[in-house]
Design a protein around this motif. Structure first.
Motif, mmCIF file in Angstrom:
data_model
loop_
_atom_site.group_PDB
_atom_site.id
_atom_site.type_symbol
_atom_site.label_atom_id
_atom_site.label_comp_id
_atom_site.label_asym_id
_atom_site.label_seq_id
_atom_site.Cartn_x
_atom_site.Cartn_y
_atom_site.Cartn_z
ATOM 1 N N MET A 1 26.738 15.228 19.640
ATOM 2 C CA MET A 1 25.614 15.654 18.854
ATOM 3 C C MET A 1 25.184 17.128 19.448
ATOM 4 S SD MET A 1 25.001 13.376 16.653
ATOM 5 C CE MET A 1 23.439 13.861 15.908
ATOM 6 N N GLU A 2 24.407 17.746 18.641
ATOM 7 C CA GLU A 2 23.944 19.205 19.245
ATOM 8 C C GLU A 2 23.058 19.113 20.418
ATOM 9 O OE1 GLU A 2 22.287 21.448 16.034
ATOM 10 O OE2 GLU A 2 24.573 21.536 14.895
ATOM 11 N N ASP A 3 22.250 17.942 20.320
ATOM 12 C CA ASP A 3 21.224 18.014 21.442
ATOM 13 C C ASP A 3 21.930 17.639 22.837
ATOM 14 O OD1 ASP A 3 21.672 15.433 21.188
ATOM 15 O OD2 ASP A 3 19.828 14.852 20.365
ATOM 16 N N GLY A 4 23.155 17.319 22.733
ATOM 17 C CA GLY A 4 23.953 16.797 23.952
ATOM 18 C C GLY A 4 23.831 15.387 24.506
ATOM 19 N N GLU A 5 22.997 14.729 23.734
ATOM 20 C CA GLU A 5 22.714 13.160 24.270
ATOM 21 C C GLU A 5 23.738 12.344 23.310
ATOM 22 O OE1 GLU A 5 18.666 12.455 23.810
ATOM 23 O OE2 GLU A 5 17.898 14.031 25.211
ATOM 24 N N ARG A 6 23.657 11.028 23.940
ATOM 25 C CA ARG A 6 24.294 9.799 23.225
ATOM 26 C C ARG A 6 23.440 9.290 22.237
ATOM 27 N NH1 ARG A 6 28.651 6.891 27.076
ATOM 28 N NH2 ARG A 6 28.734 6.016 25.078
ATOM 29 N N HIS A 7 24.309 9.002 21.051
ATOM 30 C CA HIS A 7 23.218 8.441 19.964
ATOM 31 C C HIS A 7 24.233 6.916 19.462
ATOM 32 C CE1 HIS A 7 20.438 11.704 19.431
ATOM 33 N NE2 HIS A 7 21.451 12.417 19.808
ATOM 34 N N GLN A 8 23.384 6.330 19.053
ATOM 35 C CA GLN A 8 24.221 4.868 18.706
ATOM 36 C C GLN A 8 23.755 5.044 17.185
ATOM 37 O OE1 GLN A 8 23.757 1.018 20.872
ATOM 38 N NE2 GLN A 8 22.817 0.354 19.083
ATOM 39 N N PHE A 9 24.649 4.896 16.216
ATOM 40 C CA PHE A 9 24.117 4.787 14.794
ATOM 41 C C PHE A 9 24.690 3.388 14.234
ATOM 42 C CE2 PHE A 9 24.640 9.340 15.513
ATOM 43 C CZ PHE A 9 23.730 9.939 14.821
ATOM 44 N N MET A 10 23.812 3.077 13.450
ATOM 45 C CA MET A 10 24.571 1.727 12.603
ATOM 46 C C MET A 10 24.430 2.076 11.380
ATOM 47 S SD MET A 10 21.887 -1.081 14.405
ATOM 48 C CE MET A 10 21.808 -1.641 16.081
ATOM 49 N N ILE A 11 25.448 1.561 10.610
ATOM 50 C CA ILE A 11 25.886 1.873 9.246
ATOM 51 C C ILE A 11 25.375 0.651 8.231
ATOM 52 C CG2 ILE A 11 27.790 2.464 7.630
ATOM 53 C CD1 ILE A 11 27.099 4.637 9.942
ATOM 54 N N PHE A 12 24.824 1.241 7.214
ATOM 55 C CA PHE A 12 24.216 0.040 6.433
ATOM 56 C C PHE A 12 24.827 0.261 5.033
ATOM 57 C CE2 PHE A 12 20.852 0.194 9.387
ATOM 58 C CZ PHE A 12 20.587 -0.971 9.869
ATOM 59 N N LEU A 13 25.267 -0.731 4.392
ATOM 60 C CA LEU A 13 26.123 -0.381 2.966
ATOM 61 C C LEU A 13 25.012 -0.672 1.896
ATOM 62 C CD1 LEU A 13 28.904 -0.470 1.629
ATOM 63 C CD2 LEU A 13 28.879 -2.931 1.379
ATOM 64 N N LEU A 14 25.078 0.363 1.103
ATOM 65 C CA LEU A 14 24.128 0.388 0.065
ATOM 66 C C LEU A 14 24.712 -0.198 -1.215
ATOM 67 C CD1 LEU A 14 22.487 3.730 0.544
ATOM 68 C CD2 LEU A 14 21.759 1.846 1.498
ATOM 69 N N PHE A 15 24.258 -1.218 -1.750
ATOM 70 C CA PHE A 15 24.980 -2.171 -2.842
ATOM 71 C C PHE A 15 23.804 -2.710 -3.499
ATOM 72 C CE2 PHE A 15 24.497 -5.128 0.708
ATOM 73 C CZ PHE A 15 24.574 -6.435 0.121
ATOM 74 N N ASP A 27 20.217 6.257 12.994
ATOM 75 C CA ASP A 27 20.095 6.533 14.579
ATOM 76 C C ASP A 27 18.850 5.680 15.031
ATOM 77 O OD1 ASP A 27 20.101 7.120 17.206
ATOM 78 O OD2 ASP A 27 19.898 9.053 17.068
ATOM 79 N N ILE A 28 19.277 4.408 15.338
ATOM 80 C CA ILE A 28 18.027 3.432 15.429
ATOM 81 C C ILE A 28 18.268 2.635 16.948
ATOM 82 C CG2 ILE A 28 17.347 3.310 13.292
ATOM 83 C CD1 ILE A 28 18.765 0.731 12.766
ATOM 84 N N GLN A 29 17.224 1.905 17.356
ATOM 85 C CA GLN A 29 17.467 0.981 18.442
ATOM 86 C C GLN A 29 17.908 -0.218 17.991
ATOM 87 O OE1 GLN A 29 17.345 2.025 21.621
ATOM 88 N NE2 GLN A 29 16.801 4.007 20.584
ATOM 89 N N GLN A 30 18.323 -1.280 18.676
ATOM 90 C CA GLN A 30 19.038 -2.336 18.334
ATOM 91 C C GLN A 30 17.943 -3.370 17.657
ATOM 92 O OE1 GLN A 30 22.153 -3.693 18.592
ATOM 93 N NE2 GLN A 30 21.836 -5.526 17.404
ATOM 94 N N GLU A 31 16.743 -3.267 18.098
ATOM 95 C CA GLU A 31 15.571 -4.233 17.572
ATOM 96 C C GLU A 31 15.051 -3.543 16.446
ATOM 97 O OE1 GLU A 31 13.871 -1.265 20.671
ATOM 98 O OE2 GLU A 31 15.542 -2.574 20.566
#
Length: 240
Positions: A1-15, A27-31
């Motif tokens: 990412m451009e900010d140089g930090e690590r990110h964790q993405f979660m992918i949701f299926l839109l259906f 880009d969210i937290q687990q909770e």
């Protein structure tokens, strides 16, 4: 990412149902997962509703077009069913409807019902053929058109029979109209190069309009006057 930090993405299926519309990357937290999972379901459902709405709008547009086509066809069929094919005039059905409408809208008004008859149509057909007979009938239609006003009603109701509803309040107008038609026939025959004359017998009945007016009875009266008038027509319309 451009900010140089690590990110964790979660992918949701839109259906929605078996229909897949895309993916939602967050880009969210687990909770936060349960909340965004519900959001993704709502987005999928909204996309489904949007798709259904567009399809319904398209169907409505098609239905509107179909209804317009049906209305136009019905209008054309209505014209065809109320008009005589040969002359373009009203037929008996169309004439009767217009006459009834007049009697309901214009109460207690003097008017004239006129039965007209092309003299010796059989003689024309027998001697010069049906095209000549059709020419004579169309000529009668044009002659009578020229003798009435735009708000009068003219129809061809049989082989050689014509009807006119003359919306005239002038008393004793019968002879005036007879002369007008006779003069129009004379003028037409002077210009015509046909071996026969186009002449018209008339029966004219005066009546007063109203909702209770029996149109058929008025026509029958005019027809009786026509029968008397035909006794005085010439024996042949062959040119001298």
């Amino acid at each position: 990412m451009e900010d140089g930090e690590r990110h964790q993405f979660m992918i949701f299926l839109l259906f929605s149902g078996e229909r897949q519309y895309g993916l939602l990357a967050c880009d969210i937290q687990q909770e936060e997962f349960p909340f965004f999972y519900v959001i993704s379901l709502q987005i999928g459902l909204s996309l489904r509703y949007l798709e259904i709405s567009k399809a319904e709008a398209a169907r409505r547009r098609e239905m509107t077009k179909d209804l317009e086509v049906i209305r136009e066809r019905n209008r054309i069929l209505g014209i065809m069913s109320a008009n005589d094919e040969l002359t373009g005039l009203l037929n008996l059905r169309g004439f009767t409807e217009e006459a009834k409408k007049f009697c309901h809208e214009e109460q207690e008004q003097r008017a004239y019902m006129i039965c007209g008859d092309l003299d010796h149509l059989k003689e024309i057909n027998d001697n010069w053929g049906h095209p000549a007979g059709n020419f004579a009938l169309r000529s009668v239609a044009e002659i009578l058109r020229g003798c009435i006003r735009s708000d009068d009603v003219l129809a061809r109701v049989g082989g050689d029979e014509f009807l006119i509803l003359l919306k005239c309040t002038e008393e004793g107008y019968q002879e005036t109209f007879r002369k007008r038609v006779k003069d129009a026939c004379i003028y037409f025959n002077e210009k015509s190069d046909k071996p026969f004359l186009v002449e018209i017998s008339l029966g004219i009945a005066e009546f007063c309009s109203g909702p209770q007016t029996d149109i058929q009875q008025v026509i029958a009266t005019a027809d009786q006057f026509l029968y008397e008038a035909k006794k005085h027509r010439r024996k042949s319309i062959r040119r001298p």
